[in-house]
Design an enzyme around this catalytic site. Structure first.
Site, PDB file in Angstrom:
ATOM      1  N   TYR A 149       0.835  -1.209   0.000  1.00  0.00           N
ATOM      2  CA  TYR A 149       0.000   0.000   0.000  1.00  0.00           C
ATOM      3  C   TYR A 149       0.869   1.258   0.000  1.00  0.00           C
ATOM      4  O   TYR A 149       0.502   2.256   0.619  1.00  0.00           O
ATOM      5  CB  TYR A 149      -0.940   0.000   1.208  1.00  0.00           C
ATOM      6  CG  TYR A 149      -2.100  -0.979   1.102  1.00  0.00           C
ATOM      7  CD1 TYR A 149      -2.899  -1.042  -0.040  1.00  0.00           C
ATOM      8  CD2 TYR A 149      -2.428  -1.820   2.161  1.00  0.00           C
ATOM      9  CE1 TYR A 149      -3.967  -1.926  -0.136  1.00  0.00           C
ATOM     10  CE2 TYR A 149      -3.500  -2.703   2.073  1.00  0.00           C
ATOM     11  CZ  TYR A 149      -4.264  -2.750   0.928  1.00  0.00           C
ATOM     12  OH  TYR A 149      -5.331  -3.612   0.846  1.00  0.00           O
ATOM     13  N   HIS A 201      -9.037  -7.877  -2.214  1.00  0.00           N
ATOM     14  CA  HIS A 201      -8.144  -7.022  -2.998  1.00  0.00           C
ATOM     15  C   HIS A 201      -7.991  -7.665  -4.369  1.00  0.00           C
ATOM     16  O   HIS A 201      -7.983  -8.895  -4.472  1.00  0.00           O
ATOM     17  CB  HIS A 201      -6.758  -6.951  -2.352  1.00  0.00           C
ATOM     18  CG  HIS A 201      -5.691  -6.577  -3.342  1.00  0.00           C
ATOM     19  ND1 HIS A 201      -5.393  -5.267  -3.642  1.00  0.00           N
ATOM     20  CD2 HIS A 201      -4.909  -7.340  -4.141  1.00  0.00           C
ATOM     21  CE1 HIS A 201      -4.448  -5.251  -4.589  1.00  0.00           C
ATOM     22  NE2 HIS A 201      -4.141  -6.503  -4.908  1.00  0.00           N
TER      23      HIS A 201
HETATM   24  P1  ATP Z   1      -7.683  -3.094  -3.624  1.00  0.00           P
HETATM   25  O1  ATP Z   1      -6.318  -2.547  -3.982  1.00  0.00           O
HETATM   26  O2  ATP Z   1      -7.773  -3.575  -2.177  1.00  0.00           O
HETATM   27  O3  ATP Z   1      -8.260  -4.038  -4.619  1.00  0.00           O
HETATM   28  P2  ATP Z   1      -8.843  -0.805  -4.735  1.00  0.00           P
HETATM   29  O4  ATP Z   1      -7.822  -0.960  -5.820  1.00  0.00           O
HETATM   30  O5  ATP Z   1     -10.278  -0.832  -5.098  1.00  0.00           O
HETATM   31  O6  ATP Z   1      -8.682  -1.887  -3.625  1.00  0.00           O
HETATM   32  P3  ATP Z   1      -7.122   1.185  -3.574  1.00  0.00           P
HETATM   33  O7  ATP Z   1      -7.236   2.622  -3.857  1.00  0.00           O
HETATM   34  O8  ATP Z   1      -5.978   0.403  -4.144  1.00  0.00           O
HETATM   35  O9  ATP Z   1      -8.525   0.497  -3.905  1.00  0.00           O
HETATM   36  O10 ATP Z   1      -7.091   1.026  -1.993  1.00  0.00           O
HETATM   37  C1  ATP Z   1      -6.607  -0.127  -1.392  1.00  0.00           C
HETATM   38  C2  ATP Z   1      -7.425  -0.414  -0.155  1.00  0.00           C
HETATM   39  O11 ATP Z   1      -7.253   0.633   0.776  1.00  0.00           O
HETATM   40  C3  ATP Z   1      -8.930  -0.471  -0.405  1.00  0.00           C
HETATM   41  O12 ATP Z   1      -9.366  -1.734  -0.858  1.00  0.00           O
HETATM   42  C4  ATP Z   1      -9.471  -0.159   0.967  1.00  0.00           C
HETATM   43  O13 ATP Z   1      -9.477  -1.333   1.802  1.00  0.00           O
HETATM   44  C5  ATP Z   1      -8.462   0.846   1.502  1.00  0.00           C
HETATM   45  N1  ATP Z   1      -8.900   2.219   1.270  1.00  0.00           N
HETATM   46  C6  ATP Z   1      -8.824   2.920   0.112  1.00  0.00           C
HETATM   47  N2  ATP Z   1      -9.318   4.160   0.248  1.00  0.00           N
HETATM   48  C7  ATP Z   1      -9.721   4.232   1.551  1.00  0.00           C
HETATM   49  C8  ATP Z   1     -10.332   5.258   2.355  1.00  0.00           C
HETATM   50  N3  ATP Z   1     -10.622   6.463   1.851  1.00  0.00           N
HETATM   51  N4  ATP Z   1     -10.599   4.965   3.654  1.00  0.00           N
HETATM   52  C9  ATP Z   1     -10.288   3.761   4.191  1.00  0.00           C
HETATM   53  N5  ATP Z   1      -9.722   2.762   3.506  1.00  0.00           N
HETATM   54  C10 ATP Z   1      -9.455   2.992   2.208  1.00  0.00           C
HETATM   55 MG    MG Z   2      -5.753  -1.164  -5.471  1.00  0.00          MG
END
Ligand code: ATP
Ligand code: MG
Length: 138
Positions: A49, A115
């Site tokens: 992350y 994810h």
């Molecule tokens: P993933 O990577 O888990 O498939 P995603 O690609 O849809 O999800 P990302 O932007 O990569 O979303 O964010 C990774 C993860 O971080 C999200 O799945 C969520 O669990 C968490 N996350 C993202 N944005 C937020 C937020 N604003 N508040 C809390 N948690 C968040």
């Molecule tokens: Mg993602």
């Protein structure tokens, strides 16, 4: 052929829907070529992350991701990255349509059950973080 990574997050583990989730992908025609349980470490999460490391929700997100072991899997098919992202639905579970994994089982933007990789190059990077080459079959 394309490969993608799916993690079943601690909320999905606690809900005991691992079989349901794998079934959804298999019914969609994706082939399971890697599968294991893993405890994510803080170090791994800071790499995984990296794009969220300075966000206010990162601490809470990493605590959440360490609550239980997660299921890590590699799925293969033509266009696997986009196909899997369609099956799981958008990040925010409260906005995800019914019929998607997050729409049917997720609770929030953080507790969104799964994810999935967001690009083929990213999938290959995630595979290299989680799996040895001998753990991938296909
Ligand atoms: P993933 O990577 O888990 O498939 P995603 O690609 O849809 O999800 P990302 O932007 O990569 O979303 O964010 C990774 C993860 O971080 C999200 O799945 C969520 O669990 C968490 N996350 C993202 N944005 C937020 C937020 N604003 N508040 C809390 N948690 C968040
Ligand atoms: Mg993602």
């Amino acid at each position: 052929m394309e490969r993608t990574v799916v993690l079943i997050k601690p909320d999905g583990m606690q809900k005991k829907i691992v079989g349901t989730i794998i079934d959804r992908f298999e019914r969609e025609g994706l082939q399971l070529i890697g599968l294991k349980l893993i405890n994510l470490t803080q170090e791994m999460l800071e790499t995984w992350y990296a794009h969220h490391k300075d966000k206010p929700f990162f601490k809470d997100l990493s605590e959440f991701m360490k609550k239980t072991p997660v299921v890590a899997m590699v799925l293969k098919s033509p266009n696997a990255v986009n196909r899997v992202r369609e099956v799981i639905g958008p990040t925010d579970s409260t906005k995800a349509p019914k019929g998607t994994i997050r729409g049917d089982h997720g609770d929030s933007i953080q507790m969104n059950v799964v994810h999935a990789s967001d690009a083929p190059e990213r999938a290959e990077f995630e595979i290299s973080l989680l799996f040895k080459s001998t753990e991938i079959f296909g």
